[in-house]
Design an enzyme around this catalytic site. Structure first.
Site, PDB file in Angstrom:
ATOM      1  N   SER A   1       0.841  -1.196   0.000  1.00  0.00           N
ATOM      2  CA  SER A   1       0.000   0.000   0.000  1.00  0.00           C
ATOM      3  C   SER A   1       0.874   1.243   0.000  1.00  0.00           C
ATOM      4  O   SER A   1       1.974   1.240   0.562  1.00  0.00           O
ATOM      5  CB  SER A   1      -0.917   0.010   1.224  1.00  0.00           C
ATOM      6  OG  SER A   1      -1.670   1.214   1.277  1.00  0.00           O
TER       7      SER A   1
ATOM      8  N   PRO B   1      -0.563   5.948   3.782  1.00  0.00           N
ATOM      9  CA  PRO B   1       0.102   5.914   5.090  1.00  0.00           C
ATOM     10  C   PRO B   1      -0.829   5.537   6.233  1.00  0.00           C
ATOM     11  O   PRO B   1      -0.419   4.862   7.180  1.00  0.00           O
ATOM     12  CB  PRO B   1       0.659   7.334   5.257  1.00  0.00           C
ATOM     13  CG  PRO B   1      -0.121   8.180   4.287  1.00  0.00           C
ATOM     14  CD  PRO B   1      -0.491   7.287   3.149  1.00  0.00           C
TER      15      PRO B   1
ATOM     16  N   ASP C   1      -7.666  -4.589   0.224  1.00  0.00           N
ATOM     17  CA  ASP C   1      -8.552  -3.776  -0.604  1.00  0.00           C
ATOM     18  C   ASP C   1      -9.840  -3.620   0.171  1.00  0.00           C
ATOM     19  O   ASP C   1     -10.458  -4.611   0.577  1.00  0.00           O
ATOM     20  CB  ASP C   1      -8.820  -4.410  -1.971  1.00  0.00           C
ATOM     21  CG  ASP C   1      -9.378  -3.369  -2.939  1.00  0.00           C
ATOM     22  OD1 ASP C   1      -8.672  -2.385  -3.221  1.00  0.00           O
ATOM     23  OD2 ASP C   1     -10.519  -3.529  -3.397  1.00  0.00           O
TER      24      ASP C   1
ATOM     25  N   PHE D   1      -9.105   7.364   8.945  1.00  0.00           N
ATOM     26  CA  PHE D   1      -8.831   7.910   7.623  1.00  0.00           C
ATOM     27  C   PHE D   1      -9.994   7.556   6.709  1.00  0.00           C
ATOM     28  O   PHE D   1     -10.921   6.834   7.087  1.00  0.00           O
ATOM     29  CB  PHE D   1      -7.500   7.380   7.061  1.00  0.00           C
ATOM     30  CG  PHE D   1      -7.449   5.884   6.900  1.00  0.00           C
ATOM     31  CD1 PHE D   1      -7.737   5.290   5.690  1.00  0.00           C
ATOM     32  CD2 PHE D   1      -7.102   5.071   7.971  1.00  0.00           C
ATOM     33  CE1 PHE D   1      -7.694   3.910   5.533  1.00  0.00           C
ATOM     34  CE2 PHE D   1      -7.048   3.692   7.829  1.00  0.00           C
ATOM     35  CZ  PHE D   1      -7.344   3.113   6.601  1.00  0.00           C
ATOM     36  N   GLY D   2      -9.941   8.085   5.483  1.00  0.00           N
ATOM     37  CA  GLY D   2     -10.968   7.748   4.505  1.00  0.00           C
ATOM     38  C   GLY D   2     -12.356   8.195   4.927  1.00  0.00           C
ATOM     39  O   GLY D   2     -12.570   9.348   5.332  1.00  0.00           O
TER      40      GLY D   2
END
Length: 208
Positions: free
Chosen positions: A23, A26, A84, A167-168
């Protein structure tokens, strides 16, 4: 679960040593490293090894994870672990799904991606806000052997987003039975209940 052929095979164990995390994200690398802590692995990211990011041409989370793990293992000569994962919104037919990262664009702007989800929901007539995160893990060796595992966590979407941890899409995802979004939640708590934690529990039981 073995990625080689249709016949059931014994799951291969992962020996202590160097492992590539396939990946360039981070936040994801940090989270995976924390989940692998204590298993005798010296983890290094694909970005640190200057490995290219392969095109994610698979049509499922598992296919994309396997594609990334195989590429990193082939190029590094080391075992490689790829994740994923994505957010699937029921009222949007499962979108963004495997395209979750792409919804954030080249700049990886997940604030914009979350806004896009909310805008799409707003166009519907009072849709349910049910959603789930999926995480597929693929562990590949340089000889081509692959094991894979898939985890899931269900919840609902909040707006506006809450919290600056994780995150995301974490700030807009409220897991079922919780009062904090993944963006507000202590990371140790998140690691106990997340889709990635679910997949990692399966991996740890199988390969260590």
């Amino acid at each position: 679960m073995s990625g080689e052929g249709d016949e059931p095979q014994a799951i291969r164990k992962l020996a202590p040593g160097k492992l590539v995390i396939a990946s360039h994200n981070p936040g994801k690398v940090r989270e995976i490293a924390e989940l692998l802590d204590g298993h005798g692995l010296d983890v290094v990211s694909a970005k640190a090894l200057d490995l290219p990011e392969p095109d994610e041409t698979g049509t499922t989370f598992v296919a994309n994870a396997e594609l990334k793990a195989r590429a990193a293992a082939d190029l590094s000569g080391l075992p490689a672990l790829a994740d994923d994962s994505g957010l699937c919104v029921d009222a949007l037919g499962g979108d963004p799904g495997i395209f979750s990262a792409r919804w954030a664009g080249e700049s990886k702007d997940f604030n914009e991606a979350m806004r896009r989800i909310e805008d799409n929901l707003a166009r519907l007539d009072a849709p349910p806000r049910d959603a789930h995160f999926v995480c597929a893990l693929a562990l590949a060796w340089p000889d081509g052997h692959v094991e894979w595992f898939e985890g899931r966590v269900d919840g609902t979407l909040v707006w506006p987003p809450r919290g600056d941890k994780g995150f995301g899409y974490d700030p807009m995802f409220l897991p079922n039975g919780e009062t904090e979004t993944f963006g507000e939640m202590d990371q140790a708590r998140k690691h106990a209940i997340s889709h990635r934690a679910d997949a990692f529990r399966q991996l740890v039981r199988a390969v260590f």
